[in-house]
Design a protein around this motif. Structure first.
Motif, short mmCIF file in Angstrom:
data_model
loop_
_atom_site.label_atom_id
_atom_site.label_comp_id
_atom_site.label_asym_id
_atom_site.label_seq_id
_atom_site.Cartn_x
_atom_site.Cartn_y
_atom_site.Cartn_z
N PRO A 87 0.86 -1.17 0.24
CA PRO A 87 0.12 -0.03 -0.28
C PRO A 87 0.85 1.21 -0.02
N THR A 88 0.22 2.51 -0.31
CA THR A 88 0.99 3.58 -0.19
C THR A 88 1.30 3.95 1.18
N ARG A 89 2.52 4.28 1.49
CA ARG A 89 3.00 4.59 2.95
C ARG A 89 2.43 6.00 3.22
N ARG A 90 1.93 6.17 4.49
CA ARG A 90 1.33 7.05 4.67
C ARG A 90 2.55 8.53 4.74
N GLY A 91 2.12 9.66 4.43
CA GLY A 91 2.97 10.73 4.69
C GLY A 91 3.85 10.93 3.42
N ASP A 92 4.39 9.96 2.61
CA ASP A 92 5.46 10.31 1.73
C ASP A 92 5.18 9.71 0.22
N GLY A 93 4.10 8.90 -0.09
CA GLY A 93 3.73 8.45 -1.29
C GLY A 93 4.34 7.21 -1.72
N HIS A 94 5.62 6.81 -1.09
CA HIS A 94 6.26 5.57 -1.17
C HIS A 94 5.24 4.27 -1.06
N ALA A 95 5.82 3.28 -1.82
CA ALA A 95 5.15 1.92 -1.58
C ALA A 95 5.68 1.28 -0.38
N ASP A 96 4.88 0.87 0.59
CA ASP A 96 5.23 0.28 1.81
C ASP A 96 5.79 -1.06 1.45
N LEU A 97 6.85 -1.20 1.75
CA LEU A 97 7.68 -2.62 1.43
C LEU A 97 7.81 -3.51 2.60
N ARG A 98 7.25 -3.36 3.85
CA ARG A 98 7.49 -3.97 4.99
C ARG A 98 7.09 -5.23 4.87
N PHE A 99 5.85 -5.68 4.57
CA PHE A 99 5.38 -7.08 4.19
C PHE A 99 6.47 -7.97 3.27
N VAL A 100 6.86 -7.00 2.06
CA VAL A 100 7.71 -7.89 1.28
C VAL A 100 9.10 -8.30 1.79
N MET A 101 9.67 -7.36 2.52
CA MET A 101 10.88 -7.67 3.17
C MET A 101 10.55 -8.82 4.07
N ALA A 102 9.55 -8.61 5.21
CA ALA A 102 9.36 -9.59 6.13
C ALA A 102 9.35 -11.02 5.54
N ALA A 103 8.43 -11.07 4.25
CA ALA A 103 8.32 -12.38 3.76
C ALA A 103 9.62 -12.71 3.21
N ALA A 104 10.40 -11.93 2.62
CA ALA A 104 11.79 -12.18 2.10
C ALA A 104 12.72 -12.64 3.36
N GLU A 105 12.77 -12.09 4.64
CA GLU A 105 13.51 -12.63 5.64
C GLU A 105 13.17 -14.13 6.14
N GLU A 106 11.73 -14.05 6.12
CA GLU A 106 11.18 -15.57 6.46
C GLU A 106 11.45 -16.65 5.59
N ILE A 107 11.67 -16.36 4.23
CA ILE A 107 12.04 -17.31 3.12
C ILE A 107 13.48 -17.69 3.59
N ALA A 108 14.11 -16.73 3.57
CA ALA A 108 15.63 -16.93 4.08
C ALA A 108 16.02 -17.85 5.25
N ARG A 109 15.15 -17.74 6.06
CA ARG A 109 15.48 -18.42 7.39
C ARG A 109 14.93 -20.19 7.20
N THR A 110 13.84 -20.17 6.29
CA THR A 110 13.09 -21.20 6.10
C THR A 110 13.60 -22.27 4.69
N ALA A 111 14.24 -21.67 4.08
CA ALA A 111 14.35 -22.47 2.92
C ALA A 111 15.71 -23.20 2.98
N LYS A 112 15.73 -24.50 2.64
CA LYS A 112 17.05 -25.13 2.64
C LYS A 112 17.80 -25.50 1.55
N ASP A 113 17.07 -25.55 0.21
CA ASP A 113 17.69 -25.95 -1.16
C ASP A 113 17.35 -24.81 -2.14
N TYR A 114 18.01 -24.81 -3.28
CA TYR A 114 17.87 -23.80 -4.06
C TYR A 114 16.38 -23.76 -4.36
N ILE A 115 16.15 -22.08 -4.50
CA ILE A 115 14.77 -21.80 -4.71
C ILE A 115 14.97 -20.30 -5.39
N VAL A 116 14.15 -20.10 -6.41
CA VAL A 116 13.70 -18.72 -7.05
C VAL A 116 12.58 -18.10 -6.22
#
Length: 442
Positions: A87-116
């Motif tokens: 969603p649009t981040r309040r105040g500055d118009g940026h896209a709010d990437l918190r959920f994207v980056m949180a998902a990326a971190e969780e994938i990193a902690r969970t994945a074991k083999d090669y993945i795209v």
């Protein structure tokens, strides 16, 4: 192939269901236990024509499952798609990437083999490289690639758009990732749908540029509509004449109350912000954002004029509250601008919408909800055509007029002809960029 889909919102659920219909094994994962419980019961949490049937078929075939457990979802997966909200981040118009980056971190902690790791969410240019950095930092030993695969799904026609796309855009850095993405989209390759393979940045930019251009077409024709009203021209004829030019095309040239929905508002704002951050101001896009808000306010003035200059004490029927037909989505819908203005001006508002009541009850708390257009029209002073649902296109106008306290119509989607409305017994009629009649029509 096995695919994990993080996020069961509009993009994630539609994409996951359609990928499973391609023959892949798909696990959709979400943190919302209520949503996953509904999906386990076969209930679709969004309204999208045909999605319930397609989902049931693939669940029954054993290709589609739902879980709260990310580790379970990505165990053995060839690719994991991130399809969370930006969603649009309040105040500055940026896209709010918190959920994207949180998902990326969780994938990193969970994945074991090669993945795209594939970003399906709409994200600013450079985001996929940030995802790569986040994953590498969280798990330096993980063998992975990143890919950008923006979605181009129209709400109400999403399954058709996924199965028969104008194009599929894939941004990758390595041949290995390109090969995985080619296997995922093999059914479309075989049917010769265009698959465009680019670098990461170009894939990210294509999505924003495409949505900004479509928003520009809508806003342009709405400005022309305002000029048509002053000059006596008919915007429908103007749009038709413009659209016959193959360089222009006739899509997104329908005058109305401004664009809304899940994509255009936030993507135009994000593109404008990306331009500012890179010292390349997006002047056209910035103007589109400004003009679209002016268009919405102009619709308020049209209805006020029909009410004799004041909403106070008037009863107004609003047909349609979703931002477009065939969806229950009310994000940035014109109704969220118009209805509060009516209520704030002292009007009583009655509304009806085939799918919008559930969200509308929370977002428009002062509205009285009606079962259909005829109930909404009863004793109303003005009826407003706000969303072009098919069931509103062929109303019995004589019956509508007879039910109203005073038969006045604001046709903000240009669904009717002034002559037909007049013959049905209406006293006044206004449209967008077209001649009207009666008091308040100018």
């Amino acid at each position: 192939m096995k695919i994990a889909m993080i996020g069961t919102g509009y993009v994630g659920l539609v994409s996951g269901v359609c990928f499973s219909d391609f023959g892949h094994d798909v696990v959709c994962v979400d943190k919302d236990a209520t949503k996953i419980d509904k999906l386990h019961r076969g209930e679709v949490p969004i309204y999208e024509p045909g999605l319930d049937t397609l989902m049931a078929r693939n669940v029954e075939a054993g290709r589609l499952t739902f879980t709260l457990d990310l580790a379970e979802a990505i165990d053995g997966a060839d690719a994991v798609f991130i399809a969370v909200g930006t969603p649009t981040r309040r105040g500055d118009g940026h896209a709010d990437l918190r959920f994207v980056m949180a998902a990326a971190e969780e994938i990193a902690r969970t994945a074991k083999d090669y993945i795209v790791i594939v970003t399906k969410s709409t994200v600013p240019v450079g985001t996929n490289r940030q995802v790569k950095e986040v994953v590498a930092k969280a798990n330096p030993d993980l063998d992975f690639d990143v890919a950008s695969n923006p979605e181009f799904l129209r709400e109400g026609a999403a399954i058709e758009d996924f199965m028969k796309p104008d194009r599929v855009v894939v941004g990758v850095e390595t041949d290995r990732a390109a090969g995985v993405m080619a296997d995922i989209y093999r059914p479309l390759y075989l049917r010769e749908f265009p698959i465009i393979t680019t670098d990461l940045e170009s894939a990210e930019m294509i999505k924003y540029a495409a949505n900004a251009f479509l928003a520009t077409k809508i806003t342009f024709i709405n400005e022309i509509a305002a000029l048509c009203e002053r000059t006596g021209a008919d915007v429908k004829q103007v749009s038709k004449g413009m659209g016959m030019d193959n360089r222009i095309g006739n899509r997104f040239l329908h005058a109305g109350p401004g664009y809304g929905g899940s994509c255009f508002p936030k993507d135009t704002k994000a593109l404008a912000r990306i331009g500012q951050d890179n010292a390349v101001p997006m002047h056209i896009t910035e103007s589109v954002i400004t003009v679209n808000e002016e268009v919405k306010r102009r619709m308020i003035d049209k209805v006020r004029d029909l009410c004799g200059g004041s909403f106070n004490g008037k009863t107004i029927a609003v047909l349609g509250v979703t931002f477009k037909p065939n969806t229950d989505d009310m994000r940035d819908a014109p109704s969220l601008t118009l209805v509060p203005a009516l209520v704030g001006g002292g009007a009583s508002v009655k509304a009806t919408d085939p799918q919008g009541k559930h969200e509308g009850e929370a977002l428009l708390p002062s509205v009285t909800w009606c079962a259909d257009a005829y109930e909404a029209a009863t004793d109303a002073d003005v009826i407003v055509m706000l969303t072009e649902w098919n069931e509103f296109r062929a109303l019995n106008l004589k019956r509508i007029a007879s039910l109203m306290a005073s038969a006045r119509m604001a046709d903000l989607r240009n669904m009717y002809e002034a002559s037909d409305v007049g013959d049905a017994g209406f006293q006044s009629y206004v449209a967008v960029g077209r001649p009207g009649f009666g008091p308040g029509s100018h």
